[in-house]
Design a protein around this motif. Structure first.
Motif, PDB file in Angstrom:
ATOM      1  N   PRO A  79       0.827  -1.213   0.000  1.00 52.81           N
ATOM      2  CA  PRO A  79       0.000   0.000   0.000  1.00 52.81           C
ATOM      3  C   PRO A  79       0.863   1.265   0.000  1.00 52.81           C
ATOM      4  CG  PRO A  79      -0.804  -1.573   1.630  1.00 52.81           C
ATOM      5  CD  PRO A  79       0.521  -2.102   1.150  1.00 52.81           C
ATOM      6  N   ARG A 201      -6.455   7.255   7.177  1.00 55.69           N
ATOM      7  CA  ARG A 201      -6.492   6.308   6.059  1.00 55.69           C
ATOM      8  C   ARG A 201      -5.439   5.219   6.234  1.00 55.69           C
ATOM      9  NH1 ARG A 201      -4.989   8.347   1.330  1.00 55.69           N
ATOM     10  NH2 ARG A 201      -4.609  10.499   1.937  1.00 55.69           N
ATOM     11  N   TYR A 203      -4.293   4.006   9.054  1.00 53.91           N
ATOM     12  CA  TYR A 203      -4.808   3.078  10.064  1.00 53.91           C
ATOM     13  C   TYR A 203      -5.803   2.098   9.437  1.00 53.91           C
ATOM     14  CZ  TYR A 203      -7.076   1.391  14.328  1.00 53.91           C
ATOM     15  OH  TYR A 203      -7.587   0.592  15.322  1.00 53.91           O
ATOM     16  N   CYS A 204      -6.712   2.631   8.623  1.00 52.20           N
ATOM     17  CA  CYS A 204      -7.720   1.778   7.985  1.00 52.20           C
ATOM     18  C   CYS A 204      -7.085   0.788   7.011  1.00 52.20           C
ATOM     19  CB  CYS A 204      -8.750   2.643   7.256  1.00 52.20           C
ATOM     20  SG  CYS A 204      -9.816   3.608   8.351  1.00 52.20           S
ATOM     21  N   VAL A 205      -6.097   1.246   6.244  1.00 59.02           N
ATOM     22  CA  VAL A 205      -5.424   0.374   5.278  1.00 59.02           C
ATOM     23  C   VAL A 205      -4.685  -0.754   5.995  1.00 59.02           C
ATOM     24  CG1 VAL A 205      -3.500   0.270   3.636  1.00 59.02           C
ATOM     25  CG2 VAL A 205      -5.228   2.066   3.427  1.00 59.02           C
ATOM     26  N   GLN A 207      -5.415  -1.987   8.877  1.00 61.75           N
ATOM     27  CA  GLN A 207      -6.449  -2.894   9.385  1.00 61.75           C
ATOM     28  C   GLN A 207      -6.987  -3.794   8.275  1.00 61.75           C
ATOM     29  OE1 GLN A 207      -9.580  -0.663  11.449  1.00 61.75           O
ATOM     30  NE2 GLN A 207      -9.031  -1.772  13.300  1.00 61.75           N
ATOM     31  N   GLU A 208      -7.302  -3.192   7.131  1.00 68.83           N
ATOM     32  CA  GLU A 208      -7.880  -3.946   6.016  1.00 68.83           C
ATOM     33  C   GLU A 208      -6.941  -5.042   5.523  1.00 68.83           C
ATOM     34  OE1 GLU A 208      -8.696  -0.938   3.180  1.00 68.83           O
ATOM     35  OE2 GLU A 208     -10.368  -0.067   4.321  1.00 68.83           O
ATOM     36  N   HIS A 209      -5.632  -4.769   5.555  1.00 67.34           N
ATOM     37  CA  HIS A 209      -4.647  -5.755   5.102  1.00 67.34           C
ATOM     38  C   HIS A 209      -4.178  -6.662   6.242  1.00 67.34           C
ATOM     39  CE1 HIS A 209      -4.508  -2.985   1.678  1.00 67.34           C
ATOM     40  NE2 HIS A 209      -3.894  -3.940   0.998  1.00 67.34           N
ATOM     41  N   ASP A 210      -4.774  -6.470   7.413  1.00 65.55           N
ATOM     42  CA  ASP A 210      -4.438  -7.266   8.600  1.00 65.55           C
ATOM     43  C   ASP A 210      -2.945  -7.198   8.918  1.00 65.55           C
ATOM     44  OD1 ASP A 210      -5.114  -8.837  10.781  1.00 65.55           O
ATOM     45  OD2 ASP A 210      -4.769 -10.728   9.717  1.00 65.55           O
TER      46      ASP A 210
END
Length: 246
Positions: A79, A201, A203-205, A207-210
Motif C-alpha cells: 500500500p 487512512r 490506520y484503515c489500510v 487494518q484492512e490488510h491485517d
C-alpha cells in the motif's frame, strides 16, 4: 522535513508501529523540478524504504503525491498512500467564512486541486496561497520566531483576517505552523491539516490488510534518514521530538 509532521501524527495515533522515515532535503524544493525527474526521485526514495522491508509507504508530500503517486502505486506491491489538501473537510466546516489554501505552486496548479475545488468549492470564498519562502525556513528547522512570523504576515496581508477564516495546510512543511498561525492571527481561525486524514487512512489500510501492529511497545520505535546525511537526520530527530511534545 515537512513529512516529519505526518510521521509525528502517525506515531501519536499508532505508537506500536515501527517507523522508517526518509527525508529528501537534498532535492528540495520539489516544486522546482521537472515532472519526470521528480517521479524518478520518488521511485528511488520508495525503493530505499521498500528494501528495508516496510509494509506500507506514505508519500508525506502533497507535491510528490500530485506528480508521482500513480507511478509509485504501479511500481510497488505494498500500500502506498499520498497527501491531498483537505479541501473537502474545509468546505464542510468553514460556514460562510473564507478558505485559504496554503500549498506549493505545483499543488495549487494540479488537476487534483482543480477537481476538488470544482466538486466542493463552487459556493465558497476560496483563495490559493503559495508560500515558498516559508517552506525554505521550515526545511531549515525554523518553525517559530520573528523571521517566519514576518513572512507569514506578509503573505497573508492581502486577506481580511478579521473575517471567519479556515486555513488549509496543503503542504506538510506547514504542519508545524498550525498553533503559530493561531498565535499570529487569533484563536478564532480554523486550521485544517491533511495529515490528520492520511493518518486515519493509513490506520484503515493497515487494518484492512491485517498488518496493523497490536503488540504494545515499551518505547517508540523509529529510524530517521535524510538524503543530505547524518547531520540533517539528527536535526530531523529534534524536530520530530519537538512535534511529539507539542
Amino acid at each position: 522535513m515537512g513529512g516529519l509532521s505526518v510521521l509525528g501524527r502517525a506515531i501519536k495515533a499508532m505508537p506500536n508501529e515501527n517507523y522508517i522515515y526518509l527525508g529528501d532535503s537534498l532535492n528540495q524544493p520539489y516544486t522546482n523540478l521537472p515532472r519526470d525527474e521528480l517521479v524518478e526521485i520518488c521511485i528511488q526514495n520508495c525503493e530505499f524504504l521498500y528494501e528495508k522491508g516496510v509494509k506500507a509507504i506514505v508519500v508525506a508530500c502533497n507535491t510528490a503525491t500530485m506528480v508521482a503517486i500513480d507511478d509509485l502505486q504501479k511500481c510497488f506491491n505494498i500500500p502506498i498512500l499520498g497527501m491531498w489538501p483537505a479541501i473537502k473537510t474545509a468546505t464542510e466546516t468553514c460556514g460562510s467564512g473564507q478558505i485559504i489554501i496554503m500549498a506549493t505552486e505545483t499543488t495549487l496548479a494540479s488537476k487534483c486541486v482543480k477537481e476538488l475545488l470544482e466538486a466542493y468549492g463552487k459556493d465558497k470564498e476560496i483563495y490559493k496561497l503559495a508560500c515558498p519562502k516559508v517552506i525554505t525556513l521550515v526545511e531549515n528547522g525554523i518553525t517559530r520566531g520573528k523571521e517566519i512570523e514576518y513572512l507569514l504576515r506578509d503573505y497573508f496581508k492581502k486577506y481580511d483576517m478579521e473575517k471567519p477564516t479556515t486555513i488549509v495546510l496543503g503542504c506538510t512543511h506547514f504542519g508545524y505552523l498550525g498553533s503559530f498561525l493561531m498565535d499570529i492571527f487569533g484563536q478564532g481561525i480554523q486550521i485544517i491539516d491533511g495529515a490528520v486524514d492520511v493518518v486515519k487512512r493509513l490506520y484503515c489500510v493497515l487494518q484492512e490488510h491485517d498488518i496493523l501492529c497490536r503488540t504494545k511497545r515499551d518505547s517508540l520505535c523509529y529510524e530517521i534518514y535524510n538524503s543530505m546525511g547524518a547531520k540533517k537526520a539528527e536535526i530531523s530527530k529534534k524536530m520530530l521530538l519537538q512535534f511529539l511534545g507539542s
